[in-house]
Design a protein around this motif. Sequence first.
Motif, PDB file in Angstrom:
ATOM      1  N   PRO A   1       8.959 -18.216 -31.212  1.00  0.00           N
ATOM      2  CA  PRO A   1       8.175 -17.789 -32.195  1.00  0.00           C
ATOM      3  C   PRO A   1       8.560 -17.655 -33.731  1.00  0.00           C
ATOM      4  N   TRP A   2       9.841 -17.543 -34.084  1.00  0.00           N
ATOM      5  CA  TRP A   2      10.263 -17.738 -35.367  1.00  0.00           C
ATOM      6  C   TRP A   2      10.599 -19.260 -35.773  1.00  0.00           C
ATOM      7  N   HIS A   3      10.998 -20.029 -34.898  1.00  0.00           N
ATOM      8  CA  HIS A   3      11.393 -21.450 -35.448  1.00  0.00           C
ATOM      9  C   HIS A   3      10.195 -22.295 -34.784  1.00  0.00           C
ATOM     10  N   GLY A   4       9.529 -22.028 -33.669  1.00  0.00           N
ATOM     11  CA  GLY A   4       8.653 -23.141 -33.267  1.00  0.00           C
ATOM     12  C   GLY A   4       7.158 -23.162 -33.635  1.00  0.00           C
ATOM     13  N   LEU A   5       6.795 -22.131 -34.027  1.00  0.00           N
ATOM     14  CA  LEU A   5       5.387 -21.686 -34.670  1.00  0.00           C
ATOM     15  C   LEU A   5       5.283 -22.308 -35.987  1.00  0.00           C
ATOM     16  N   GLU A   6       4.112 -22.966 -36.371  1.00  0.00           N
ATOM     17  CA  GLU A   6       3.814 -23.252 -37.823  1.00  0.00           C
ATOM     18  C   GLU A   6       3.145 -22.257 -38.592  1.00  0.00           C
ATOM     19  N   LEU A   7       3.245 -22.242 -39.869  1.00  0.00           N
ATOM     20  CA  LEU A   7       2.644 -21.382 -40.867  1.00  0.00           C
ATOM     21  C   LEU A   7       1.427 -21.556 -40.956  1.00  0.00           C
TER      22      LEU A   7
END
Length: 207
Positions: free
Chosen positions: A10-16
Amino acid sequence: MKPNYYVAHPWHGLELGPKAPDELDVFIELTPQDTVKYEIDKASGFIRVDRPQKYSNRSPTLYGFIPRTFSGEASGNHCSEVVGRAGIVGDGDPIDICVLSVNPITHGNMILTVIPIGGLRMIDKGEADDKIVAVLKGDEVFGQIKEISEVPKALINKLHHYFLTYKLDPNSPSTGTVEITEVYDRAEAIKVIQFGIEDYIKKFVTV
Protein backbone atom coordinates in the motif's frame (compact mmCIF):
# COMPACT_ATOMS: atom_id res chain seq x y z
CA MET A 1 -4.61 -5.79 -19.60
CA LYS A 2 -2.22 -8.26 -18.00
CA PRO A 3 -3.49 -9.27 -14.55
CA ASN A 4 -1.44 -8.54 -11.42
CA TYR A 5 -1.13 -11.76 -9.43
CA TYR A 6 0.41 -10.05 -6.43
CA VAL A 7 -1.08 -7.56 -3.98
CA ALA A 8 0.73 -4.23 -4.17
CA HIS A 9 2.38 -2.84 -1.05
CA PRO A 10 0.00 0.00 0.00
CA TRP A 11 2.82 2.46 0.66
CA HIS A 12 5.13 1.74 -2.27
CA GLY A 13 2.98 -0.09 -4.80
CA LEU A 14 -0.10 2.12 -5.05
CA GLU A 15 -0.20 5.12 -7.37
CA LEU A 16 -1.18 8.61 -6.20
CA GLY A 17 -3.50 9.01 -9.18
CA PRO A 18 -3.24 11.11 -12.36
CA LYS A 19 -4.53 14.33 -10.73
CA ALA A 20 -2.22 14.33 -7.69
CA PRO A 21 -1.79 16.30 -5.51
CA ASP A 22 -5.17 18.00 -6.15
CA GLU A 23 -6.92 14.63 -6.07
CA LEU A 24 -5.37 11.54 -4.51
CA ASP A 25 -5.78 7.83 -4.07
CA VAL A 26 -5.12 7.10 -0.40
CA PHE A 27 -4.99 4.01 1.79
CA ILE A 28 -7.26 3.74 4.83
CA GLU A 29 -6.06 1.86 7.92
CA LEU A 30 -8.57 2.92 10.56
CA THR A 31 -12.27 3.81 10.79
CA PRO A 32 -14.31 5.59 13.47
CA GLN A 33 -15.80 2.23 14.41
CA ASP A 34 -12.45 0.67 15.32
CA THR A 35 -11.63 0.16 18.99
CA VAL A 36 -8.18 -1.11 18.03
CA LYS A 37 -5.58 1.07 16.31
CA TYR A 38 -4.43 -0.56 13.09
CA GLU A 39 -1.32 0.48 11.23
CA ILE A 40 0.46 -0.63 8.09
CA ASP A 41 3.37 -2.98 8.65
CA LYS A 42 6.08 -1.20 6.69
CA ALA A 43 8.01 -4.34 5.81
CA SER A 44 5.17 -6.55 4.56
CA GLY A 45 2.40 -4.10 3.64
CA PHE A 46 -0.15 -6.00 5.72
CA ILE A 47 -2.31 -4.33 8.37
CA ARG A 48 -0.98 -4.86 11.87
CA VAL A 49 -2.66 -4.30 15.23
CA ASP A 50 -0.65 -1.38 16.59
CA ARG A 51 -2.38 -1.28 19.96
CA PRO A 52 -5.81 -1.56 21.52
CA GLN A 53 -7.40 1.81 22.20
CA LYS A 54 -7.22 1.56 25.99
CA TYR A 55 -9.58 4.40 26.74
CA SER A 56 -12.51 6.22 25.14
CA ASN A 57 -10.72 7.74 22.15
CA ARG A 58 -11.72 6.74 18.63
CA SER A 59 -10.71 8.42 15.41
CA PRO A 60 -13.52 10.80 14.38
CA THR A 61 -12.80 10.22 10.68
CA LEU A 62 -11.41 7.61 8.34
CA TYR A 63 -7.65 7.61 8.87
CA GLY A 64 -4.76 6.41 6.77
CA PHE A 65 -1.88 7.66 4.64
CA ILE A 66 -0.91 8.98 1.24
CA PRO A 67 1.04 6.37 -0.79
CA ARG A 68 4.49 7.27 -2.09
CA THR A 69 4.97 10.09 0.38
CA PHE A 70 7.51 10.31 3.20
CA SER A 71 7.95 12.82 6.00
CA GLY A 72 11.65 13.45 5.76
CA GLU A 73 14.11 16.32 5.38
CA ALA A 74 12.03 18.62 3.18
CA SER A 75 8.93 18.05 5.32
CA GLY A 76 10.81 18.76 8.54
CA ASN A 77 12.50 21.85 7.13
CA HIS A 78 9.18 23.24 5.93
CA CYS A 79 7.61 22.73 9.34
CA SER A 80 10.61 24.40 11.02
CA GLU A 81 10.36 27.39 8.72
CA VAL A 82 6.62 27.84 9.20
CA VAL A 83 6.59 27.57 13.00
CA GLY A 84 9.89 29.43 13.43
CA ARG A 85 11.56 26.66 15.36
CA ALA A 86 14.87 25.07 14.34
CA GLY A 87 15.59 21.36 14.42
CA ILE A 88 12.22 19.84 13.50
CA VAL A 89 12.62 16.67 11.43
CA GLY A 90 10.16 14.51 9.53
CA ASP A 91 8.73 11.58 11.47
CA GLY A 92 9.88 9.00 8.91
CA ASP A 93 6.38 7.82 7.97
CA PRO A 94 4.11 8.42 4.98
CA ILE A 95 1.98 11.56 5.23
CA ASP A 96 -1.16 10.87 7.28
CA ILE A 97 -4.64 11.72 6.04
CA CYS A 98 -8.08 12.09 7.64
CA VAL A 99 -11.01 11.60 5.25
CA LEU A 100 -14.50 13.02 5.75
CA SER A 101 -17.40 10.89 4.52
CA VAL A 102 -21.10 11.10 5.38
CA ASN A 103 -21.64 7.40 4.67
CA PRO A 104 -20.15 4.99 7.21
CA ILE A 105 -17.24 2.95 5.87
CA THR A 106 -16.86 0.17 8.40
CA HIS A 107 -13.51 -1.37 7.61
CA GLY A 108 -10.08 -0.20 6.58
CA ASN A 109 -7.54 -1.81 4.27
CA MET A 110 -8.99 -0.04 1.25
CA ILE A 111 -8.25 2.66 -1.31
CA LEU A 112 -10.29 5.86 -1.53
CA THR A 113 -10.12 8.75 -3.97
CA VAL A 114 -10.10 12.00 -2.00
CA ILE A 115 -9.68 15.75 -2.40
CA PRO A 116 -7.44 17.57 0.14
CA ILE A 117 -9.02 20.62 1.80
CA GLY A 118 -6.51 21.50 4.54
CA GLY A 119 -4.67 20.00 7.45
CA LEU A 120 -3.45 20.10 11.03
CA ARG A 121 0.19 20.97 11.65
CA MET A 122 1.12 18.47 14.32
CA ILE A 123 4.52 18.12 15.99
CA ASP A 124 5.23 15.00 18.03
CA LYS A 125 8.44 14.93 20.06
CA GLY A 126 10.07 17.43 17.70
CA GLU A 127 8.98 15.59 14.55
CA ALA A 128 6.67 16.90 11.83
CA ASP A 129 3.57 14.69 11.79
CA ASP A 130 1.08 16.57 9.61
CA LYS A 131 -2.51 15.37 9.37
CA ILE A 132 -3.95 16.23 5.96
CA VAL A 133 -7.74 16.59 5.96
CA ALA A 134 -9.61 15.54 2.80
CA VAL A 135 -13.12 14.79 1.60
CA LEU A 136 -14.21 11.61 -0.11
CA LYS A 137 -14.64 12.37 -3.81
CA GLY A 138 -18.31 12.43 -4.74
CA ASP A 139 -19.55 12.41 -1.14
CA GLU A 140 -23.06 13.91 -1.06
CA VAL A 141 -22.42 16.04 2.05
CA PHE A 142 -18.68 16.68 2.30
CA GLY A 143 -17.84 16.39 -1.41
CA GLN A 144 -18.76 20.01 -2.10
CA ILE A 145 -16.31 21.37 0.48
CA LYS A 146 -13.26 23.06 -0.99
CA GLU A 147 -11.59 24.50 2.14
CA ILE A 148 -11.23 23.26 5.70
CA SER A 149 -12.81 26.51 6.91
CA GLU A 150 -16.13 25.16 5.53
CA VAL A 151 -16.01 22.09 7.81
CA PRO A 152 -18.12 22.35 10.99
CA LYS A 153 -15.91 23.61 13.81
CA ALA A 154 -17.10 20.81 16.08
CA LEU A 155 -15.58 18.20 13.76
CA ILE A 156 -12.23 20.01 13.63
CA ASN A 157 -12.33 20.20 17.44
CA LYS A 158 -12.84 16.43 17.58
CA LEU A 159 -9.77 15.91 15.38
CA HIS A 160 -7.80 18.26 17.64
CA HIS A 161 -8.85 16.36 20.74
CA TYR A 162 -8.18 12.94 19.24
CA PHE A 163 -4.63 13.67 18.13
CA LEU A 164 -3.73 15.55 21.30
CA THR A 165 -4.95 12.78 23.58
CA TYR A 166 -4.87 9.43 21.77
CA LYS A 167 -1.44 8.55 23.21
CA LEU A 168 -2.11 9.79 26.73
CA ASP A 169 -2.38 7.51 29.74
CA PRO A 170 -4.77 9.01 32.32
CA ASN A 171 -2.81 7.23 35.05
CA SER A 172 0.38 9.02 34.07
CA PRO A 173 1.24 12.56 35.21
CA SER A 174 2.75 13.31 31.79
CA THR A 175 0.92 15.92 29.73
CA GLY A 176 2.18 14.42 26.50
CA THR A 177 4.56 15.61 23.81
CA VAL A 178 2.09 16.24 20.97
CA GLU A 179 1.14 19.75 19.86
CA ILE A 180 -0.97 21.14 17.04
CA THR A 181 0.30 24.58 16.09
CA GLU A 182 -2.34 25.46 13.49
CA VAL A 183 -5.10 24.37 11.18
CA TYR A 184 -4.07 25.25 7.63
CA ASP A 185 -5.86 25.67 4.31
CA ARG A 186 -5.92 23.68 1.10
CA ALA A 187 -2.99 25.57 -0.46
CA GLU A 188 -0.75 24.69 2.47
CA ALA A 189 -1.97 21.09 2.45
CA ILE A 190 -0.90 20.80 -1.19
CA LYS A 191 2.55 22.11 -0.22
CA VAL A 192 2.87 19.55 2.58
CA ILE A 193 1.90 16.74 0.19
CA GLN A 194 4.39 17.96 -2.41
CA PHE A 195 7.18 18.01 0.17
CA GLY A 196 6.15 14.48 1.15
CA ILE A 197 6.39 13.36 -2.48
CA GLU A 198 9.79 15.05 -2.79
CA ASP A 199 11.04 13.30 0.34
CA TYR A 200 9.74 9.95 -0.90
CA ILE A 201 11.56 10.27 -4.21
CA LYS A 202 14.77 11.21 -2.42
CA LYS A 203 14.43 8.33 0.06
CA PHE A 204 13.19 5.47 -2.10
CA VAL A 205 13.46 6.16 -5.84
CA THR A 206 16.77 5.33 -7.46
CA VAL A 207 17.85 7.15 -10.61
